[in-house]
Design an enzyme around this catalytic site. Structure first.
Site, mmCIF file in Angstrom:
data_model
loop_
_atom_site.group_PDB
_atom_site.id
_atom_site.type_symbol
_atom_site.label_atom_id
_atom_site.label_comp_id
_atom_site.label_asym_id
_atom_site.label_seq_id
_atom_site.Cartn_x
_atom_site.Cartn_y
_atom_site.Cartn_z
ATOM 1 N N SER A 263 18.681 30.721 39.732
ATOM 2 C CA SER A 263 19.177 29.530 40.437
ATOM 3 C C SER A 263 18.397 28.249 40.147
ATOM 4 O O SER A 263 18.823 27.176 40.571
ATOM 5 C CB SER A 263 19.199 29.778 41.940
ATOM 6 O OG SER A 263 20.270 30.639 42.247
ATOM 7 N N LYS B 32 20.462 25.654 38.609
ATOM 8 C CA LYS B 32 21.365 24.797 39.400
ATOM 9 C C LYS B 32 20.915 23.329 39.384
ATOM 10 O O LYS B 32 21.717 22.419 39.580
ATOM 11 C CB LYS B 32 21.473 25.336 40.829
ATOM 12 C CG LYS B 32 22.212 26.684 40.878
ATOM 13 C CD LYS B 32 22.137 27.373 42.233
ATOM 14 C CE LYS B 32 22.838 28.737 42.167
ATOM 15 N NZ LYS B 32 22.644 29.561 43.358
ATOM 16 N N TYR C 166 17.384 27.512 50.166
ATOM 17 C CA TYR C 166 18.370 28.121 51.089
ATOM 18 C C TYR C 166 17.859 28.101 52.519
ATOM 19 O O TYR C 166 17.376 27.068 52.979
ATOM 20 C CB TYR C 166 18.740 29.542 50.624
ATOM 21 C CG TYR C 166 18.831 29.644 49.123
ATOM 22 C CD1 TYR C 166 19.853 28.973 48.457
ATOM 23 C CD2 TYR C 166 17.895 30.340 48.366
ATOM 24 C CE1 TYR C 166 19.946 29.034 47.068
ATOM 25 C CE2 TYR C 166 17.980 30.395 46.981
ATOM 26 C CZ TYR C 166 19.000 29.741 46.351
ATOM 27 O OH TYR C 166 19.085 29.791 44.999
HETATM 28 N N1 GLN Z 1 22.749 34.529 39.729
HETATM 29 C C1 GLN Z 1 22.281 34.654 41.093
HETATM 30 C C2 GLN Z 1 23.464 34.793 42.021
HETATM 31 O O1 GLN Z 1 24.422 34.093 41.830
HETATM 32 C C3 GLN Z 1 21.460 33.458 41.445
HETATM 33 C C4 GLN Z 1 20.924 33.504 42.858
HETATM 34 C C5 GLN Z 1 19.552 32.941 43.011
HETATM 35 O O2 GLN Z 1 18.805 32.793 42.078
HETATM 36 N N2 GLN Z 1 19.192 32.665 44.238
HETATM 37 O O3 GLN Z 1 23.438 35.548 42.957
#
Ligand code: GLN
Length: 303
Positions: A63, A66, A238
């Site tokens: 993530s 992102k 998060y």
């Molecule tokens: N590829 C992971 C997912 O979509 C990424 C989630 C993360 O790194 N928090 O669940």
């Protein structure tokens, strides 16, 4: 400030920790990663780079990607992106579906999975996934000043086979008209984006464009850099974002591969990697390491 000494001290401190957290196992390909790895790398405003541990070992950025996708999306769509995704912390797990129904398919922010899937869908638009991924890799390589950054196909495949929650989110978004491409097309791009591998050395350098310091790569406008940092601070971890802001006091983005990119505006770009996660899916020792580094270095966005 002796950054090398601070980094050595941080490494010794996390090395003494008995509880390293748990490696993500819902993506089978990540379940086998050795939880004993630790690396940290810092690029300072003078351009110098300092690293400890396994800073040359590639890991799955998950993530953290992102952040780069958002930067690309803002460049491509500008503020129109905000018609499709919000800017509020969710207070829920990264892969939660709960708010989507109440909020009619507009994800809370670009860093939870639902929001990131929308961001990928928006950049993808009418392009082929291959073009999007080429553009994203190009952005990351330019940011890092390093062409040796690639996608791990086995990790992408592994998540494609087990990513049922993400498929649920994508179909739900599509039902609300907030996904323009077929779910499997957008998710194919999203899973490959998450499967980008980088070393801590590369990730710290890739974060330089968010530092807003003279001489650093300028990939987006200063105005957007501030906004990306604001979102990293409020939403980058998060349901652990408040805790990270409280403890570290800097914008950061985590990934379930155990990496965290943290920015000390005007001062440093910091990458840390320790694969074991805490209950919120953020690197346990990675968080402790940046907390210690920020405190020792006196870095905080709060003065
Ligand atoms: N590829 C992971 C997912 O979509 C990424 C989630 C993360 O790194 N928090 O669940």
């Amino acid at each position: 400030m002796d950054i090398a000494a601070i980094l050595r001290e941080v490494r010794e401190s996390v090395g003494r920790s008995a509880d390293r957290g748990a490696v993500a196992n819902y993506i089978p390909e990540l379940a086998g990663v050795d939880p004993g790895h630790f690396a940290m790398s810092v690029v300072l405003a003078d351009g110098s780079q300092h690293s400890v541990g396994d800073a040359g070992v590639p890991f799955s950025i998950q993530s953290v990607s992102k952040v780069f996708a958002l930067a690309l999306a803002l460049g491509r769509l500008g503020d129109r992106l905000w018609d499709r995704v919000g800017r509020e912390p969710s207070g829920l797990a990264f892969n939660s579906i709960l708010q989507l129904e109440h909020e009619k398919g507009i994800p809370r922010n670009p860093f939870i999975n639902a929001g990131a899937i929308v961001v990928t869908d928006a950049v993808l638009a009418t392009h082929a996934p291959r073009e999007y991924l080429g553009e994203l890799l190009g952005f990351i390589r330019t940011a890092a000043g390093d062409d040796d950054i690639h996608i791990n196909q086995a990790v992408a495949r592994s998540e494609t086979e087990t990513g049922h929650r993400n498929f649920a989110l994508a179909h739900y978004l599509r039902a609300f008209g907030n996904l323009t491409n077929p779910p499997e097309l957008t998710l194919g791009s999203y899973f490959h984006q998450c499967a980008v591998e980088m070393t801590c050395d590369q990730l710290a350098r890739a974060g330089r464009f968010l530092m807003e310091a003279p001489g650093m790569p300028r990939l987006v406008s200063p105005d957007r850099v501030r906004r990306i940092n604001a979102l990293m601070l409020t939403c980058g971890h998060y349901d652990g974002s408040g805790e990270f802001a409280f403890r570290v006091g800097l914008p950061g983005k985590s990934g379930v591969g155990g990496g965290i990119l943290t920015i000390a505006p005007g001062r440093a770009a910091i990458a840390v990697w320790s694969p074991g996660l805490n209950a919120q899916g953020n690197s346990k020792l990675g968080t402790e390491a940046v907390e210690m580094l920020a405190r020792r270095a006196g870095w905080s966005v709060f003065g």
